[in-house]
Structure formats: structure tokens, C-alpha cells
Design a protein around this motif. Structure first.
Motif, PDB file in Angstrom:
ATOM      1  N   TYR A   1     -10.585   5.290  -5.290  1.00 51.61           N
ATOM      2  CA  TYR A   1      -9.487   5.089  -4.316  1.00 51.61           C
ATOM      3  C   TYR A   1      -8.728   6.475  -4.247  1.00 51.61           C
ATOM      4  CZ  TYR A   1      -4.554   3.608  -3.153  1.00 51.61           C
ATOM      5  OH  TYR A   1      -3.361   3.595  -2.313  1.00 51.61           O
TER       6      TYR A   1
ATOM      7  N   ILE B   1       1.753   1.809  -3.729  1.00 47.45           N
ATOM      8  CA  ILE B   1       1.111   2.302  -4.794  1.00 47.45           C
ATOM      9  C   ILE B   1       0.475   3.690  -4.505  1.00 47.45           C
ATOM     10  CG2 ILE B   1       0.014  -0.113  -5.486  1.00 47.45           C
ATOM     11  CD1 ILE B   1      -2.410   0.614  -3.576  1.00 47.45           C
TER      12      ILE B   1
ATOM     13  N   HIS C   1     -13.319   1.563  -9.729  1.00 48.53           N
ATOM     14  CA  HIS C   1     -12.104   1.277  -8.765  1.00 48.53           C
ATOM     15  C   HIS C   1     -11.056   2.420  -8.345  1.00 48.53           C
ATOM     16  CE1 HIS C   1     -13.819  -2.689  -8.343  1.00 48.53           C
ATOM     17  NE2 HIS C   1     -14.033  -2.653  -9.559  1.00 48.53           N
TER      18      HIS C   1
ATOM     19  N   TRP D   1      -6.497 -12.057 -11.346  1.00 49.00           N
ATOM     20  CA  TRP D   1      -7.000 -10.764 -10.573  1.00 49.00           C
ATOM     21  C   TRP D   1      -8.597 -10.498 -10.633  1.00 49.00           C
ATOM     22  CZ3 TRP D   1      -3.209  -8.500  -7.954  1.00 49.00           C
ATOM     23  CH2 TRP D   1      -1.955  -9.070  -8.172  1.00 49.00           C
TER      24      TRP D   1
ATOM     25  N   ASP E   1     -11.118  -5.393  -9.166  1.00 51.54           N
ATOM     26  CA  ASP E   1     -10.432  -4.225  -9.027  1.00 51.54           C
ATOM     27  C   ASP E   1      -8.903  -4.061  -9.441  1.00 51.54           C
ATOM     28  OD1 ASP E   1      -9.187  -5.864  -7.034  1.00 51.54           O
ATOM     29  OD2 ASP E   1      -9.937  -4.823  -5.496  1.00 51.54           O
ATOM     30  N   ARG E   2      -8.605  -5.219  -9.741  1.00 52.78           N
ATOM     31  CA  ARG E   2      -7.117  -5.458 -10.302  1.00 52.78           C
ATOM     32  C   ARG E   2      -5.943  -5.365  -9.097  1.00 52.78           C
ATOM     33  NH1 ARG E   2      -7.243  -2.682 -16.416  1.00 52.78           N
ATOM     34  NH2 ARG E   2      -9.647  -3.592 -16.913  1.00 52.78           N
ATOM     35  N   LEU E   3      -6.491  -5.156  -8.014  1.00 56.97           N
ATOM     36  CA  LEU E   3      -5.546  -5.124  -6.957  1.00 56.97           C
ATOM     37  C   LEU E   3      -5.705  -6.562  -6.142  1.00 56.97           C
ATOM     38  CD1 LEU E   3      -6.185  -1.683  -5.531  1.00 56.97           C
ATOM     39  CD2 LEU E   3      -4.166  -2.485  -6.725  1.00 56.97           C
ATOM     40  N   HIS E   4      -6.711  -7.309  -6.028  1.00 60.26           N
ATOM     41  CA  HIS E   4      -6.872  -8.439  -5.486  1.00 60.26           C
ATOM     42  C   HIS E   4      -6.709  -9.672  -6.072  1.00 60.26           C
ATOM     43  CE1 HIS E   4      -8.157  -5.163  -2.505  1.00 60.26           C
ATOM     44  NE2 HIS E   4      -7.117  -5.673  -1.998  1.00 60.26           N
TER      45      HIS E   4
ATOM     46  N   MET F   1      -0.863   0.904 -13.643  1.00 61.23           N
ATOM     47  CA  MET F   1      -0.409   0.091 -12.556  1.00 61.23           C
ATOM     48  C   MET F   1       1.100  -0.211 -12.997  1.00 61.23           C
ATOM     49  SD  MET F   1      -2.461  -0.676 -10.287  1.00 61.23           S
ATOM     50  CE  MET F   1      -2.005  -2.245  -9.341  1.00 61.23           C
TER      51      MET F   1
ATOM     52  N   ASN G   1       0.614  -1.302  -0.021  1.00 62.33           N
ATOM     53  CA  ASN G   1      -0.011  -0.074  -0.037  1.00 62.33           C
ATOM     54  C   ASN G   1       0.978   1.251   0.252  1.00 62.33           C
ATOM     55  OD1 ASN G   1      -2.907  -1.196   0.069  1.00 62.33           O
ATOM     56  ND2 ASN G   1      -2.294  -1.940   2.166  1.00 62.33           N
TER      57      ASN G   1
END
Length: 264
Positions: free
Chosen positions: A229, A86, A225, A168, A171-174, A128, A83
Motif C-alpha cells: 500500500y 489514512i 498489505h 476484520w 488486510d485489517r482494512l476491510h 493503525m 482513505n
């Protein structure tokens, strides 16, 4: 082989297990999946998961490491800093120095400590991919820390199966449940534990989405998403506010039905 009768997982949403959910909506994730496997044949096995979504490295150090130190487990998994990476700004050298200090504390408990590299973002959206250099730099600094302290490293960067978009969630984070399972298999492999399947197994063949479909998907992702954020970060709202660890105490693991892959 070292005793592994007590296992504590610390970190953020990756370790909490977001987007790999039980039927009741609670997160499962690779750490729970690993604990389920480690519990087999170990009647005294207990497990705690202190990870909370959205936590920065300093928060993990302040809130979770003291608890892990008091528990004095046989095994600790430690994954933090994602975190921070990012964020709008990140000094990877400073981040890695703080990670190293935290790792030294965990090793001092006598626990076997396992750490994780960051993911390779080469197939992610440009927003990303711009972080790929930060992740690579942080990875190398963490590897150096692991070598200094005698820790094992789970190389998520080298897991090519996780570069596939199907690993993935929206949200392409999890990670998806299937990807969490592959990480659990990789963790077991790193520990030298029995592994019931090969995490390297390729994804099934699938038709590649067309350019238009990809653009629409990207727009939905940014709208649903990325922008929410960014707005939260600008307003100083922490994603983990109001959330507590899902397994705050060492406790037995509910037996796993291997055939159905669910709790019994």
C-alpha cells in the motif's frame, strides 16, 4: 415512515463491500445486504451502488454525487473520507468542511441521507491506532454536519463488536462477511426498519492468540498489505484505478433466500 423505494449507496471500498463476496467473486457488503432487506415488501424497490474502492472524498464528490443527484433517490448512504484519513497527511478540519458541502448537496435532492462515523481503532496494530485521534476528530465534525442538515448517523465507532479482530479481514482494512452483516443490521436499526437479528450479539468465545503468534501475524500483515500500500501511494498509484461501480444504475434487487443467505 418516509418512502424508501429507491436507494443509492456512495463511497469507497467499505460501501462497495470488499471482502464480503458472492460465490462469483463480486463484492456484496453491508449496502447490498441492506438493500436486500429493504426490498422485501417493496415491489417497486430499486438500488444502485456507486462506491468504488480506494476513492478519496473529492473523488466521491466529483464522480458519484452528480450521478446520485440525477437519480433523485429516496434514500442515500454517504460514507467517505476514510482513505483521506489514512493518508500520510490529513487536515481533518478541511476534510470535514468538504464533507459538509457534499452532504448539503445530497440533502438538497430531498433524499433521506444516512452517514457513518469512522471505526474505533483501539484494538488495532500500533500503525493503525496512531490514526485514532484523526478518526475521533473527523467523527465529531461529521456529527455536527449531520445535525445541521438533519441526517441520521450510523455510529460505527460505538459498535464494540467491530473492535474484535475477528471483524476484520487479513488486510485489517476491510470487514469480514459477518461484520458486514452486523453493519447492515445497524443501518436497518438506524432507519427504524425491521431487524432480523441483534448486531450487538457477542462473538463466540475463542482462545486468545499467544504473543508469538500475534507477532508473526503482524509481520505478515506489514509485508503483504502495509508495504504494498505504501509503495503504491508513494508512486501515485490509486487503488481504485480501473474499477467501475458495481451497480451504476437503479435496478431491482435479486430476491434473497433468507435461510441460505444467498441469491436465488
Amino acid at each position: 415512515m418516509r418512502a424508501r423505494n429507491t436507494f443509492v449507496a456512495i463511497g469507497d471500498s467499505f460501501t462497495e463491500g470488499l471482502d464480503d463476496l458472492w460465490d462469483d467473486g463480486s463484492p456484496r457488503g453491508w449496502a447490498d445486504r441492506t438493500a436486500e432487506r429493504l426490498a422485501a415488501g417493496r415491489p417497486e424497490f430499486t438500488y444502485a451502488n456507486l462506491a468504488v474502492r480506494g476513492k478519496m472524498l473529492d473523488q466521491v464528490v466529483a464522480e458519484q454525487i452528480p450521478v446520485a443527484e440525477r437519480m433523485r433517490p429516496d434514500l442515500v448512504t454517504f460514507c467517505a473520507g476514510g482513505n483521506d484519513i489514512i493518508g500520510f497527511r490529513c487536515d481533518t478540519d478541511d476534510l470535514a468542511a468538504r464533507f459538509d458541502a457534499a452532504l448539503a448537496r445530497l440533502v438538497a435532492t430531498g433524499a433521506e441521507v444516512l452517514i457513518f462515523t469512522g471505526f474505533d481503532l483501539r484494538r488495532m496494530h500500533l500503525l493503525m491506532r496512531r490514526l485514532r485521534g484523526r478518526v475521533a476528530c473527523y467523527n465529531e465534525l461529521m456529527r455536527a454536519s449531520a445535525e445541521r442538515h438533519g441526517c441520521r448517523v450510523v455510529d460505527l465507532w460505538g459498535m464494540d463488536v467491530l473492535a474484535d479482530p475477528r471483524a476484520w479481514s487479513q488486510d485489517r482494512l476491510h470487514l469480514t462477511p459477518e461484520a458486514h452483516e452486523r453493519v447492515a443490521l445497524r443501518v436497518l436499526e438506524a432507519l427504524g426498519e425491521p431487524v432480523p437479528a441483534d448486531w450487538r450479539t457477542p462473538w463466540p468465545a475463542a482462545e486468545t492468540p499467544g504473543w508469538g503468534s500475534r507477532q508473526r501475524s503482524d509481520l505478515v500483515w506489514v509485508r503483504d498489505h502495509v508495504m504494498p500500500y505504501v509503495r503504491k501511494r508513494l508512486r501515485g498509484i490509486a487503488i481504485g484505478d480501473g474499477y467501475l461501480p458495481k451497480r451504476p444504475e437503479l435496478a431491482p434487487v435479486v430476491p434473497l433466500d433468507d435461510r441460505l443467505g444467498r441469491r436465488v
